[in-house]
Write a protein that holds these residues in place. Structure first.
Motif, PDB file in Angstrom:
ATOM      1  N   MET A   1       0.831  -1.194   0.000  1.00  0.00           N
ATOM      2  CA  MET A   1       0.000   0.000   0.000  1.00  0.00           C
ATOM      3  C   MET A   1       0.875   1.257   0.000  1.00  0.00           C
ATOM      4  O   MET A   1       0.589   2.198  -0.705  1.00  0.00           O
ATOM      5  N   ARG A   2       1.919   1.245   0.810  1.00  0.00           N
ATOM      6  CA  ARG A   2       2.817   2.397   0.899  1.00  0.00           C
ATOM      7  C   ARG A   2       3.541   2.614  -0.436  1.00  0.00           C
ATOM      8  O   ARG A   2       3.727   3.746  -0.866  1.00  0.00           O
ATOM      9  N   LEU A   3       3.961   1.514  -1.070  1.00  0.00           N
ATOM     10  CA  LEU A   3       4.633   1.604  -2.367  1.00  0.00           C
ATOM     11  C   LEU A   3       3.707   2.213  -3.411  1.00  0.00           C
ATOM     12  O   LEU A   3       4.119   3.059  -4.206  1.00  0.00           O
ATOM     13  N   THR A   5       1.270   4.305  -2.892  1.00  0.00           N
ATOM     14  CA  THR A   5       1.137   5.727  -2.585  1.00  0.00           C
ATOM     15  C   THR A   5       2.347   6.509  -3.092  1.00  0.00           C
ATOM     16  O   THR A   5       2.204   7.576  -3.682  1.00  0.00           O
ATOM     17  N   VAL A   6       3.526   5.962  -2.869  1.00  0.00           N
ATOM     18  CA  VAL A   6       4.752   6.625  -3.330  1.00  0.00           C
ATOM     19  C   VAL A   6       4.774   6.699  -4.854  1.00  0.00           C
ATOM     20  O   VAL A   6       5.065   7.752  -5.437  1.00  0.00           O
TER      21      VAL A   6
END
Length: 75
Positions: A1-3, A5-6
């Motif tokens: 999920m963080r990837l 977003t980035v």
């Protein structure tokens, strides 16, 4: 999920940069051009020379070859 977003944020930044880079880019005009004669007296449509105006927000500067289409026979 963080990837995700980035990656999405980077894509947005690159997209905005590309739009603003294109929007504010200006090309130097190689010769003084008499718009008063061509668009005024001769009533040549802007899009005849500035074909980019049909596709983009910027009309662009016609190439010398574009000018030569008419000026090879006009003195």
């Amino acid at each position: 999920m963080r990837l995700l977003t980035v990656v999405g944020t980077v894509a947005l930044v690159i997209g905005f940069w590309a739009v603003f880079e294109w929007e504010f880019r200006t090309e130097p005009q190689p010769i003084q051009f008499p718009h008063k004669v061509h668009a005024g007296e001769r009533q040549i449509a802007c899009t005849y020379c500035h074909t980019g105006a049909k596709k983009w927000d910027m009309a662009g500067v016609p190439s010398v070859q574009d000018c030569y289409q008419c000026h090879q026979v006009i003195t």
